[in-house]
Scaffold this active site. Structure first.
Site, short mmCIF file in Angstrom:
data_model
loop_
_atom_site.label_atom_id
_atom_site.label_comp_id
_atom_site.label_asym_id
_atom_site.label_seq_id
_atom_site.Cartn_x
_atom_site.Cartn_y
_atom_site.Cartn_z
CE1 TYR A 238 138.53 29.37 -7.60
CE2 TYR A 238 139.95 27.87 -6.40
CZ TYR A 238 139.64 29.15 -6.81
OH TYR A 238 140.42 30.21 -6.42
CG HIS A 368 147.09 45.27 0.20
ND1 HIS A 368 147.92 44.96 -0.85
CD2 HIS A 368 145.94 44.60 -0.03
CE1 HIS A 368 147.30 44.13 -1.67
NE2 HIS A 368 146.10 43.90 -1.19
CB ALA A 369 143.40 48.94 -1.83
CG HIS A 398 139.29 46.16 -7.62
ND1 HIS A 398 139.28 45.09 -8.47
CD2 HIS A 398 139.55 45.64 -6.39
CE1 HIS A 398 139.53 43.98 -7.79
NE2 HIS A 398 139.70 44.30 -6.52
CD GLU A 399 139.84 47.20 -2.87
OE1 GLU A 399 139.05 46.48 -2.22
OE2 GLU A 399 140.92 46.78 -3.32
CG HIS A 402 135.92 43.62 -3.44
ND1 HIS A 402 135.85 42.36 -4.00
CD2 HIS A 402 137.19 44.02 -3.66
CE1 HIS A 402 137.01 42.03 -4.51
NE2 HIS A 402 137.85 43.02 -4.33
CD GLU A 426 139.83 40.40 -5.65
OE1 GLU A 426 140.12 41.51 -6.12
OE2 GLU A 426 139.72 40.20 -4.43
CG HIS A 527 147.86 38.91 -1.75
ND1 HIS A 527 148.42 40.10 -2.14
CD2 HIS A 527 146.52 39.07 -1.87
CE1 HIS A 527 147.45 40.94 -2.50
NE2 HIS A 527 146.30 40.34 -2.34
NE ARG A 536 141.13 35.22 -3.36
CZ ARG A 536 141.05 35.27 -2.03
NH1 ARG A 536 141.00 36.42 -1.41
NH2 ARG A 536 141.00 34.16 -1.33
CE1 TYR A 537 142.82 39.98 -5.49
CE2 TYR A 537 144.58 38.53 -4.75
CZ TYR A 537 143.57 39.43 -4.47
OH TYR A 537 143.32 39.79 -3.16
#
Length: 628
Positions: A238, A368-369, A398-399, A402, A426, A527, A536-537
């Site tokens: 980070y 899982h997406a 959302h996807e 990405h 994300e 996860h 990250r989420y």
């Protein structure tokens, strides 16, 4: 949520800061555009005895980029097949490829340390840094342990993907996560909810010894490349020290906790009315199976139970989707239309040909997406089991966030094909979902006119808060637990005990029945067995509001933040594209400044967005025994 990346976790289940094969990033450095030739060897050349030079470092970085593109494409292909066709053979094949990648990356990181202390050009220095922190699952030098790590990782994800609950005695009708999640989302029967919750969590028990082994071997791998443990490696990605990042995460949590506490207090009171104060007592944590989600991470499925003003406005998008006979393809096309309305390019035709939009008959898949660029050259895909629901419509947006990140940086070196930090990846999709306002849904024909008034606004904000605010502590605690496990502060004998201690501390949520160390409840969350970093989420839930505010300002919006939709605004699209093209080529504060004008992550825009709801909640909660 997001795609997996090769380095980032043997899967691309979530875009990460390191490099994604199933998630992504980019940069603006000067590099050759033609595809790199396959490397002649599976590991970088052995270090020379001579003093390394900046020129050697640059050549090394170029070779690693070429090698990684080849290896990650091979890995992503194996992972895609494994995720969309789960068998012992596809698991084994993925494990073989992952082992090869782990061996290469381990050697590359060690060789990269030769160049420590040299004065390098900015791009080379950045690439070597990203290489060193890229592995979510570093392999030890020992070949036997490396093979064991790859096999263990594949087995853990396979156990999750194939998991089924066949009743308390194992002789009932077998139900997978998809079916059990529907029960948790839709049922209002306390005992039925409890059975579904216990059933799915029982699936994780066989994972416990495998996970303990995964921690041990990956920690050894982290030490081999210069980190104290795996958690230290994750926090080193980070652009600040691991200790500074822990402080930063807690600072952001401190900003949003008061709002979360208000939501928690109100929801608990409504659940007590539904199930009885004996089952949901005031001043105590909420039983985890009553919040509409298998992990109690988002609470939007219980909106009908907590709706502030029942019947005030019809916000039932699910009904509209079903009534209008939306199928998976039509929902995806609607999501794509949002992005093209901003002036961004259409998705390639191969996206529609190669994606998994629905659950296939007759085989096990990971539903899982996730979003993918399988060959790091614009081979965009999503993997979902889409249903005609508002939740899945939002997930599609959302996807695709990405995917659009991938498509605007795929021509960069693969070491720059990632988000500025993994929260950025994300947050892009999440920020755009904030523009899925009643006005946008009305334009799409999924809502009738929603009159502007305070009751409608509070209803809408409550619905949003049940997803976005309710998620915040869960988004933080998953990695808090893993960091303690990786560091040894939590020993295997206390895995489950420490998990529930953190869930009570941060979420105010408790296990509905007694749990023991025979259980492995963290493993019931994808996860954890898939080894995908989760902070990250949490960051994305903060950053999305910063991004939304910046894009709204670019669009010329002047009213309250919660009323803004950037749909159709080309100026907002230009601001978005400018940041997407940066990828991971610059430290994240630079990318954040390019988007927002500030270099610090800040939850103030989130608090501004929800200010009407918070004022209302505080009035409703007067006289309640809040907290737990």
């Amino acid at each position: 949520m997001n795609r997996k990346r090769p380095l980032n976790s043997l899967l691309r289940a979530a875009a990460a800061m390191a490099l994604p094969a199933f998630l992504g990033c980019a940069q603006d450095s000067q590099v050759t555009r033609e595809a790199p030739a396959p490397a002649e060897s599976s590991t970088p050349t052995a270090p020379t005895a001579s003093q390394p030079t900046p020129e050697e470092a640059k050549a090394f970085a170029e070779k690693v980029n070429a090698d990684l593109k080849r290896l990650w494409t091979k890995q992503a292909t194996a992972e895609w097949i494994k995720s969309t066709y789960i068998t012992d053979d596809t698991e084994q094949n993925a494990a073989f490829v992952n082992e090869e990648v782990l061996a290469y990356v381990n050697g590359a990181i060690k060789e990269a340390r030769r160049f420590d202390g040299l004065t390098l050009d900015a791009d080379t220095a950045r690439m070597l840094h990203l290489l060193k922190v890229s592995q979510a699952l570093p392999a030890p030098s020992d070949a036997q342990k490396r093979a064991e790590l790859a096999a263990t990782a594949a087995k853990l994800e396979g156990l999750y993907g194939k998991g089924k609950y066949c009743g308390p005695d194992g002789k009932g009708k077998c139900r997978d996560l998809e079916v059990l999640s529907d029960v948790i989302a839709e049922s209002r029967d306390y005992d039925e909810l409890l059975d579904a919750w216990q059933g799915w969590h029982s699936v994780a028990r066989p994972m416990r010894p495998l996970y303990e082994r995964l921690v041990s071997i990956s920690n050894e791998g982290a030490k081999d490349i210069g980190f104290n443990d795996l958690g230290t490696l994750w926090r080193s990605a980070y652009d600040m020290s691991p200790a500074e990042f822990e402080v930063e995460a807690q600072r952001l949590w401190g900003q949003v906790k008061p709002l979360y506490d208000d939501v928690h207090c109100y929801v608990r009171g409504r659940l007590a009315k539904q199930y009885g104060a004996d089952k949901v007592p005031e001043g105590k944590p909420i039983p985890a199976h009553l919040l509409g989600n298998m992990w109690a991470q988002e609470w939007n499925n219980i909106y009908p139970l907590v709706e502030p003003f029942p019947g005030q406005a019809n916000l039932d998008v699910d009904a509209a989707l079903k009534q209008q006979k939306y199928d998976a393809m039509r929902m995806v096309k609607l999501g794509e239309k949002f992005f093209t309305s901003l002036g961004l390019k259409p998705l390639p035709q191969t996206f529609f040909e190669r994606s998994q939009f629905t659950k296939p008959e007759g085989r096990d898949v990971v539903c899982h997406a996730s979003a993918w660029d399988v060959n790091y050259s614009n081979d965009l895909r999503i993997k979902m089991c889409i249903k005609p629901t508002e939740e899945d419509l939002v997930t599609i947006h959302h996807e695709l966030g990405h995917n659009y990140y991938y498509t605007y940086y795929y021509q960069l070196p693969v070491l720059f094909q990632a988000g500025a930090n993994d929260g950025f990846h994300e947050a892009i999709g999440d920020a755009l979902t904030l523009s899925i306002t009643p006005g946008y849904l009305q334009q799409a024909g999924l809502l009738k006119s929603v009159p502007k008034n305070e009751k409608n606004l509070i209803n809408l904000q409550m619905k949003d808060a049940l997803e976005k605010i309710a998620f915040l502590p869960f988004g933080l605690l998953v990695d808090q637990w893993r960091w303690e496990v990786f560091s040894g502060r939590v020993q295997p004998a206390d895995y489950n005990k420490s998990w529930w201690a953190l869930r009570e501390k941060y979420q105010g949520v408790a296990a509905p029945v007694a749990r023991s160390e025979q259980d492995f409840d963290p493993g019931a969350k994808y996860h954890v067995p898939a080894n995908v970093p989760y902070t990250r989420y949490f960051l994305a839930r903060i950053l999305q509001f910063q991004f939304h505010k910046a894009l709204c300002e670019a669009s010329g919006h002047t009213g309250p933040l919660h009323e803004c939709s950037i749909y159709g605004n080309k100026e907002a699209g230009k601001r978005l594209q400018a940041m997407l093209e940066l990828g991971a080529s610059k430290p994240w504060p630079d990318a954040l400044q390019a988007m927002t004008g500030t270099r610090q992550m800040d939850a103030t825009p989130l608090l501004d967005y929800f200010s009407p709801l918070r004022t209302w909640l505080q009035a409703q909660n007067k006289g309640q025994k809040c907290g737990w």
